[in-house]
Design a protein around this motif. Sequence first.
Motif, PDB file in Angstrom:
ATOM      1  N   ILE A 254       0.842  -1.206   0.000  1.00 53.16           N
ATOM      2  CA  ILE A 254       0.000   0.000   0.000  1.00 53.16           C
ATOM      3  C   ILE A 254       0.873   1.251   0.000  1.00 53.16           C
ATOM      4  N   GLY A 255       2.035   1.160   0.649  1.00 55.61           N
ATOM      5  CA  GLY A 255       2.965   2.293   0.688  1.00 55.61           C
ATOM      6  C   GLY A 255       3.658   2.555  -0.634  1.00 55.61           C
ATOM      7  N   GLY A 256       3.481   1.661  -1.593  1.00 56.15           N
ATOM      8  CA  GLY A 256       4.014   1.889  -2.931  1.00 56.15           C
ATOM      9  C   GLY A 256       5.477   1.559  -3.137  1.00 56.15           C
ATOM     10  N   VAL A 257       6.046   0.698  -2.288  1.00 53.37           N
ATOM     11  CA  VAL A 257       7.437   0.325  -2.529  1.00 53.37           C
ATOM     12  C   VAL A 257       7.516  -0.552  -3.777  1.00 53.37           C
ATOM     13  N   ASP A 258       8.663  -0.527  -4.421  1.00 54.64           N
ATOM     14  CA  ASP A 258       8.868  -1.332  -5.626  1.00 54.64           C
ATOM     15  C   ASP A 258       9.195  -2.784  -5.310  1.00 54.64           C
ATOM     16  N   LEU A 259       9.874  -3.003  -4.189  1.00 53.37           N
ATOM     17  CA  LEU A 259      10.356  -4.339  -3.840  1.00 53.37           C
ATOM     18  C   LEU A 259      10.235  -4.556  -2.338  1.00 53.37           C
ATOM     19  N   VAL A 260       9.703  -5.712  -1.954  1.00 55.74           N
ATOM     20  CA  VAL A 260       9.704  -6.152  -0.561  1.00 55.74           C
ATOM     21  C   VAL A 260      10.447  -7.481  -0.521  1.00 55.74           C
ATOM     22  N   VAL A 261      11.430  -7.565   0.346  1.00 54.59           N
ATOM     23  CA  VAL A 261      12.179  -8.804   0.537  1.00 54.59           C
ATOM     24  C   VAL A 261      11.906  -9.291   1.950  1.00 54.59           C
ATOM     25  N   THR A 262      11.360 -10.501   2.065  1.00 56.71           N
ATOM     26  CA  THR A 262      11.186 -11.098   3.384  1.00 56.71           C
ATOM     27  C   THR A 262      12.328 -12.070   3.608  1.00 56.71           C
ATOM     28  N   VAL A 263      12.739 -12.194   4.844  1.00 50.35           N
ATOM     29  CA  VAL A 263      13.867 -13.053   5.197  1.00 50.35           C
ATOM     30  C   VAL A 263      13.417 -14.032   6.262  1.00 50.35           C
ATOM     31  N   GLY A 264      13.567 -15.321   5.979  1.00 47.66           N
ATOM     32  CA  GLY A 264      13.230 -16.346   6.953  1.00 47.66           C
ATOM     33  C   GLY A 264      11.803 -16.825   6.818  1.00 47.66           C
ATOM     34  N   GLY A 265      11.512 -17.892   7.551  1.00 48.23           N
ATOM     35  CA  GLY A 265      10.169 -18.448   7.554  1.00 48.23           C
ATOM     36  C   GLY A 265       9.799 -19.185   6.291  1.00 48.23           C
ATOM     37  N   THR A 266      10.804 -19.683   5.543  1.00 49.44           N
ATOM     38  CA  THR A 266      10.531 -20.336   4.258  1.00 49.44           C
ATOM     39  C   THR A 266      10.680 -21.855   4.311  1.00 49.44           C
ATOM     40  N   GLY A 267      10.946 -22.398   5.485  1.00 48.89           N
ATOM     41  CA  GLY A 267      11.179 -23.835   5.615  1.00 48.89           C
ATOM     42  C   GLY A 267       9.899 -24.642   5.714  1.00 48.89           C
ATOM     43  N   VAL A 268      10.015 -25.813   6.326  1.00 41.36           N
ATOM     44  CA  VAL A 268       8.896 -26.748   6.375  1.00 41.36           C
ATOM     45  C   VAL A 268       8.319 -26.932   7.775  1.00 41.36           C
ATOM     46  N   SER A 269       8.841 -26.226   8.756  1.00 38.12           N
ATOM     47  CA  SER A 269       8.293 -26.379  10.101  1.00 38.12           C
ATOM     48  C   SER A 269       6.920 -25.697  10.170  1.00 38.12           C
TER      49      SER A 269
END
Length: 160
Positions: free
Chosen positions: A61-76
């Motif tokens: 909503i803030g209009g950023v071009d790119l958001v990168v999330t780090v972590g939380g991508t595993g299988v747990s």
Amino acid sequence: MRSGASATSRRHCGVRQPSRRSRAGALVTELLAEAGFVVDGSVAVPSDEVAIRTALNTAVIGGVDLVVTVGGTGVSPRDVTPDVTSEVIDRELPGITQALRWSGMAAGVTDAVISRGLVGVSGSTLVANIAGTRAAIRDGMATLTPLAIHVIEQLSDPEV
């Protein structure tokens, strides 16, 4: 180009890992700045669906071009970042997602293929999930950055 970074905790309460999260966000911020992005901010959130969704929606909503999330991508069970991301994005970009996995494999990190991270577009914002280790962040950003620049140019060009 404007970007934002979000780091998710491996612990639901976020008490035991704030320094790791802040270091992950700082590393992503540094790598984005080196690539010429203006980083609006870095937010550390717990591995909680509502917190992650709020952070992603705020950036979009803030209009950023790119958001990168780090972590939380595993299988747990607490690795929910890709699940929330799939609800936020309009279109998935599976080629970039696969490139992130295979660049990890090429770097000798065989468990890179276990990542459930996604890359996609929400409105005119590119959203990318990368794994949370320093090596995964460095490798992922090296792969993601040139692709992100290309996608952002396409999203911001009305002639395309």
